[in-house]
Design a protein around this motif. Sequence first.
Motif, mmCIF file in Angstrom:
data_model
loop_
_atom_site.group_PDB
_atom_site.id
_atom_site.type_symbol
_atom_site.label_atom_id
_atom_site.label_comp_id
_atom_site.label_asym_id
_atom_site.label_seq_id
_atom_site.Cartn_x
_atom_site.Cartn_y
_atom_site.Cartn_z
ATOM 1 N N TYR A 203 42.755 -73.931 10.515
ATOM 2 C CA TYR A 203 41.752 -73.783 11.618
ATOM 3 C C TYR A 203 41.443 -74.918 12.649
ATOM 4 O O TYR A 203 41.480 -74.642 13.921
ATOM 5 N N GLN A 207 41.750 -74.866 16.509
ATOM 6 C CA GLN A 207 40.827 -75.212 17.626
ATOM 7 C C GLN A 207 40.846 -76.250 18.666
ATOM 8 O O GLN A 207 40.783 -76.037 19.723
ATOM 9 N N ALA A 210 43.545 -74.671 21.157
ATOM 10 C CA ALA A 210 42.680 -73.865 21.973
ATOM 11 C C ALA A 210 42.009 -74.608 23.065
ATOM 12 O O ALA A 210 42.311 -74.093 24.249
ATOM 13 N N HIS A 216 37.918 -71.231 24.124
ATOM 14 C CA HIS A 216 37.095 -71.661 23.266
ATOM 15 C C HIS A 216 37.442 -70.921 22.059
ATOM 16 O O HIS A 216 38.007 -70.045 22.174
ATOM 17 N N CYS A 217 37.214 -71.580 20.748
ATOM 18 C CA CYS A 217 37.736 -71.258 19.632
ATOM 19 C C CYS A 217 36.366 -71.094 18.597
ATOM 20 O O CYS A 217 35.559 -72.063 18.420
ATOM 21 N N ALA A 230 39.777 -66.118 13.417
ATOM 22 C CA ALA A 230 39.228 -67.020 14.677
ATOM 23 C C ALA A 230 39.203 -65.879 15.716
ATOM 24 O O ALA A 230 39.883 -65.126 15.884
ATOM 25 N N ARG A 231 38.058 -66.359 16.845
ATOM 26 C CA ARG A 231 38.094 -65.673 18.017
ATOM 27 C C ARG A 231 38.392 -66.526 19.110
ATOM 28 O O ARG A 231 37.633 -67.940 19.076
ATOM 29 N N LEU A 232 39.384 -66.505 19.897
ATOM 30 C CA LEU A 232 39.390 -67.305 21.107
ATOM 31 C C LEU A 232 39.164 -66.567 22.306
ATOM 32 O O LEU A 232 39.517 -65.198 22.577
#
Length: 233
Positions: A203, A207, A210, A216-217, A230-232
Amino acid sequence: MKDLFGKAILDFQTHNSPEDLITETSISEPDEMSVAYLFRSFDEMPKLEQEALLLAKGKILDVGCGAGSHALFLQNQRNLDVLPVDISSNAIKACQLRGLQNARVQDVLDIRGETFDTILLLMNGTGIFGTLAQTSKYLLALQSLLNPGGQILIDSSDIIYMFDEDEDGGKWIPGDDYYGELTFTISYKNETDAPFPWLYLDYNTLQNAANANGLHCELICEGEHFDYLARLF
């Protein structure tokens, strides 16, 4: 490539005597994988995948859709507009037979003139990056396909646990490459496809990548075995 992964999917869909896939990586022994697993229902999916499918919104791109189980849930259960894509022509044939009529054979890097509210990359979504060095290229391509306010939902695993510890408790990692860069080989019905690179990203590395590419991550949730969603954006 012989597209053996897709052949197994299509064999299962058409009841053409499907067999288990044999997968092997540069750091693991051959392992059997039931192709039926790729046809699982929402209730049979891991928590990370379920969470991603519930967070998906708007117009959705399902990258590396495989047998199409994620896209089918989004289309049939959530009534969302989803475009499933995969580089496997056999997998896409199976998706279309399952009712995903707009599924198409496509490399995500080649998509032009279309944008999405959600981009899904599941079942180790970072795998398609291949190597750490290619990560920025993929992240920029994915970002270019997002609508304003859009999101990328991606999962992977930190595979550091697969390496031996030295006497000091540190991990012994051979070579100079990032430890998540593996070579993957698939065999099916006594045939073996050409090996291909496959990337597992921890992760923190995702991150950092990104952030370096203007995204943003955030960590959405973690699974039971070093995996995460994860959400980017």
